[in-house]
Design an enzyme around this catalytic site. Structure first.
Site, PDB file in Angstrom:
ATOM      1  N   HIS A  56       4.561  52.965  29.739  1.00 42.72           N
ATOM      2  CA  HIS A  56       5.826  53.317  29.141  1.00 42.72           C
ATOM      3  C   HIS A  56       4.817  54.443  27.997  1.00 42.72           C
ATOM      4  CE1 HIS A  56       8.154  50.437  29.373  1.00 42.72           C
ATOM      5  NE2 HIS A  56       7.842  49.809  29.244  1.00 42.72           N
ATOM      6  N   HIS A 219      13.160  50.537  31.944  1.00 38.47           N
ATOM      7  CA  HIS A 219      12.173  50.015  32.819  1.00 38.47           C
ATOM      8  C   HIS A 219      13.148  50.015  33.755  1.00 38.47           C
ATOM      9  CE1 HIS A 219      12.008  47.571  29.486  1.00 38.47           C
ATOM     10  NE2 HIS A 219       9.904  47.005  29.634  1.00 38.47           N
TER      11      HIS A 219
END
Ligand SMILES: Nc1ncnc2c1ncn2[C@@H]1O[C@H](COP(=O)(O)OP(=O)(O)O)[C@@H](O)[C@H]1O
Ligand SMILES: Nc1ncnc2c1ncn2[C@@H]1O[C@H](COP(=O)(O)OP(=O)(O)O)[C@@H](O)[C@H]1O
Ligand SMILES: [Mg+2]
Ligand SMILES: [Mg+2]
Ligand SMILES: [Mg+2]
Ligand SMILES: [Mg+2]
Lengths: 333, 203, 333, 203
Positions: A56, A219
């Site tokens: 991330h 995700h």
């Protein structure tokens, strides 16, 4: 799988080494690469620690530094870090003011941070408190489910609470403030392509050439529904609609707007989405007081973006504007 | 019967073998309704256990199980790390030094309760609990046949397919989670089968 | 073509509108969107103007502001801007100190800026000078050819010359300094995927699943050769080898390292490349005094990256570290 | 014969038509050895010319051509904008109010010289010059047949295929530029054909 890597097993360690070397003026890598910590600590300041699965970036390591986090614990790609990491980080950056965990609402993250807090016992002298972020409106809430995911809005919480911590607020005040900021922050995302977890070697999902995943998580988890690719204006309308529908801002309300790229979407498209989002907000008489456009909370090389709106109250903007010096967010220092 | 160190070694080896050989499958299941890391996570955890096997298996049952659980907690990450970690740690806490079959059955239930406490999940929400609980119930019902135990685990994993997920990442999918087997249910069934296999061999 | 856009024809105008709105504290959009200009001008300071085809964001508009550019002229995607744009920009930001064009070495850019300089005549009272950047070592130089392309090193020239301009240096000194910085700056890139010009609607080139284009330009132009995908270390070795082979840094030489993403490559991979490049430089005893890792000079959504090394001399680092406040590069203000 | 305003209108229309109908082809050629915008650039430029046709074609030949050139400079961008712009602007500068065929031939050569000055290119480097120059030479050699002129342009464009590019973006390709037609050569040939077509029609 096409990636600039050496080996699947060393993706995380080499990323961390490169990051720590590039930003050696602000961060240091902890032993066994369990955490990234701020180089210069401030005695008595509440220590802010976040963390989560990697992939991330710049979240969270890129937000370690003055005015934001004191440490970040990187898990394997898309896998929450383990309690030993949070414990080691807390030992390293606690200077007596207490330790505040900022945790995105995923069961893995929540459980691992909770175990760390339980295990802390005598290892950490100071109190430990936790803020859970859950800004993703794509997930319909229900009493039985895990609740909403923590996504890009997390960086707004990290910024504002980080600024308040820098000003010397105590742990209870910071926890309350972080919860309040989270409560007036909402996000929603869309994906045009999937991403590939290096260790998995193949894309997490597949989208046809004319499809997008509306309400995607960070995700590559699916969101509300898979639909035909639409125009930037229509996509922004659906996302902003969900956000303002939930937040119900009053005309004249000030807000921070974050247009966040997921990793594979270039700047031009983010500014087009920014333009689209601003037009919608102007129509609702919401005033965009501050605007961030960039890839801040990503999902590897996924193409797509999220919109985040954080309603601001008295004092928020002064905190927002106060000095910050991290790898990914920097001003006034 | 094998001595208990040897038995612990066999268990560690069997569990590692089943996780490694099914890692890709578990990851694929997690790609369908999660984030595509369950096989990778489980493999990392049980490889760490195996790497430490010499020192771990030398410990008596309670300490061994607690240490396995702690290793899983510290190495797996994700949701499954704290949950499987809690399962093993609680087994270790509950078992006496020389456990009987009854001790095992009781400890297993206690471990499941701990997992429920950790994950705040109920049965029927498409998680590992949907394998662990039916297996515990079969044991508690008096059927201690090892093959039947393994079969129950797999049947229960299979039975997660029609469930709509309420917990875990799959819950974000809503109705789209229906039709897919839960990855943690599958890994639980595999672990149970592996353990049953070793116990049967040494029985 | 999967992009977050409304229509092919409005990609540029909406990008510029979004950009100008998001960064209204620093920039303003000129009439007919011919240029982006710095909001606050400094009387008598040499005005720095750059520009080029769009699709390389944040270059150049993201570098307009204190300590870098005074204006940037955005052309259509991958197409150099037209002389009327440079003229309008020069009229807007010239405050009597003269106008310095910073131009990447492409025939289109060079000719359009040259025509603007020729047409300036009475419209612009101050002298006009030009710096051409040509840092791309992937192109083998030859007396007959166009020479090397200007790529990511351009931002280093813009930063250092921008800082020197802020300190009041005159146009001749700045031009000489810019040429000197360019002469000790070299870059090379690699692409893992192509990019799609919106108006073209299909990828500029195609690469097989196991291929990469070594020495790629920032428009998806081919480079040295198409080869099999290699490891990050091997790719970095070839690129750094070409760079240091050309620059021949002495042991102990200080340098700025820029690891630049092309738009579709996420942060993790850039840090892995950074780590690889630093190991190579350490082996040659080149000291990385400053390091930038990010997507600064892009090629739409192309996956890949470039490495840039700029050898620094006395005074460069002080200029580098001086305050800068632009959309894409900001510190100390 | 048509009056000259009408002729200029026909020329503007013909040139726009050929550029629009070949825009994709030109872009494809540029994708192969450039950056994939040549058709888009040319289309933008000649659309701007056509949009302004009423006022442009009302001007006498020299002013008309200069204005067309300036419009191209201000609208096309890239390498081809200044080059085609310079070509037309120089034609305008060189031509008298009522040009003869000889005037045209001379002005065409002067315009090519100006293009060479602007782009610092020589013939044989795989650029538009490799069409413009052979066509100029044929005219200068006395062959003023319009079909032959168009044919020469296309043959010359075709002949850029085996050349290794030394100028323009294609030069970055080195040997890999061999085997592809130069986009600017192709557009030049198309423009010449369009102009020849109109002249033939009104002759
Ligand atoms: N709250 C929970 N209670 C019980 N089991 C859960 C819970 N959340 C997730 N799980 C189990 O964990 C599995 C996912 O594990 P894993 O993929 O390793 O972690 P993550 O979801 O964090 O990526 C699910 O398939 C499910 O069986
Ligand atoms: N220096 C030059 N001299 C003559 N023609 C050139 C030169 N450079 C480029 N060209 C011509 O311009 C064409 C490319 O135009 P275009 O694609 O519109 O611009 P760009 O190359 O800037 O993208 C080439 O095919 C070539 O014919
Ligand atoms: Mg995970
Ligand atoms: Mg998972
Ligand atoms: Mg171009
Ligand atoms: Mg081109």
């Amino acid at each position: 799988m096409k990636k600039l890597i050496n080996a699947v097993d060393t993706v995380l360690s080499e990323t961390l080494d490169g990051f720590a070397a590039a930003h050696a003026d602000i961060v240091e890598l902890g032993e066994e690469r369990k955490f990234l910590r701020r180089k210069a600590l401030k005695k008595g300041k509440v220590a802010l620690i976040s963390g989560g699965g990697s992939g991330h970036e710049p979240l969270h390591g890129g937000f370690v530094g003055h005015g934001m986090l004191d440490a970040a614990c990187p898990g394997q790609v898309f896998t929450s870090p383990t309690p030993d990491q949070m414990l080691a980080a807390a030992q390293a950056v606690d200077t007596g003011g207490g330790v505040l965990f900022i945790v995105k609402n995923y069961e893995g993250d929540v459980m691992n941070f909770a175990m760390a807090a339980e295990m802390a016992g005598d290892m950490i002298g100071s109190p430990i408190a936790t803020i859970i972020t859950d800004d993703d409106v794509a997930v319909e809430t229900s009493t039985y489910s895990t609740g909403r995911r923590g996504v890009a809005g997390t960086m707004i919480v990290e910024r504002l609470v980080g600024a308040a911590a820098e000003q010397g607020q105590d742990i209870n005040a910071l926890q309350a403030y972080g919860k309040a900021v989270n409560a007036r922050t909402r996000s929603m995302g869309v994906a045009l392509t999937s991403c590939t977890v290096p260790a998995a070697g193949k894309p997490t999902f597949t989208l046809a050439d004319n499809e997008m995943e509306m309400g995607v998580g960070i995700h590559g988890e699916p969101g509300r529904r898979r639909v035909k690719l639409a125009s930037a204006d229509d996509i922004a309308a659906e996302m902003m609609g969900a956000i303002t529908g939930d937040l119900a801002p009053k005309p004249g309300q000030q807000a921070v707007l974050l247009v966040n790229g997921f990793g594979g979407t270039p700047s031009m498209e983010l500014y087009i989405m920014c333009n689209a989002a601003r037009k919608i907000l102007a129509g609702q008489k919401v005033l965009v007081a501050r605007c961030l456009v960039g890839s801040y909370v990503t999902s590897l090389e996924m193409a797509g973006c999220s919109l985040t709106l954080a309603l601001v109250e008295d004092g928020d903007l002064a905190l927002w504007d106060s000095p910050v010096h991290t790898a990914a967010l920097r001003w006034k220092m | 019967m094998t001595n208990s160190v040897e038995l612990r070694q066999k268990l560690v080896a069997a569990v590692l073998q089943v996780v490694e050989s099914h890692a890709e499958e578990l990851t694929s299941l997690d790609q369908a309704i999660g984030d595509g890391d369950h096989g990778i996570n489980m493999k990392r955890g049980f490889e760490a256990v195996a790497a430490d096997a010499a020192s771990l298996t030398a410990k008596p049952w309670p300490e061994f199980l607690k240490a396995v659980g702690m290793t899983l907690v510290m190495k797996v990450g994700g949701a499954s790390g704290p949950l499987f970690g809690t399962l093993f740690m609680t087994l270790g806490k509950e078992l006496p030094l020389e456990p009987s079959q009854d001790d095992l059955v009781k400890a297993f239930r206690a471990a499941i309760v701990a997992v429920q406490g950790r994950g705040k999940a109920e049965p029927g929400q498409k998680t590992m609990l949907d394998v662990l609980i039916p297996v515990a119930e079969q044991l508690e019902g008096g059927n201690r046949d090892l093959d039947a135990l393994a079969a129950k685990g797999h049947a229960a994993a299979e039975a997660t397919k029609p469930i709509k997920a309420i917990r875990g990442r799959a819950s974000f999918l809503g109705d789209r989670s229906i039709g897919h087997m839960d990855p943690g249910a599958r890994s639980s069934a595999l672990l149970i089968e592996a353990v049953a296999g070793v116990l049967k061999e040494v029985a």
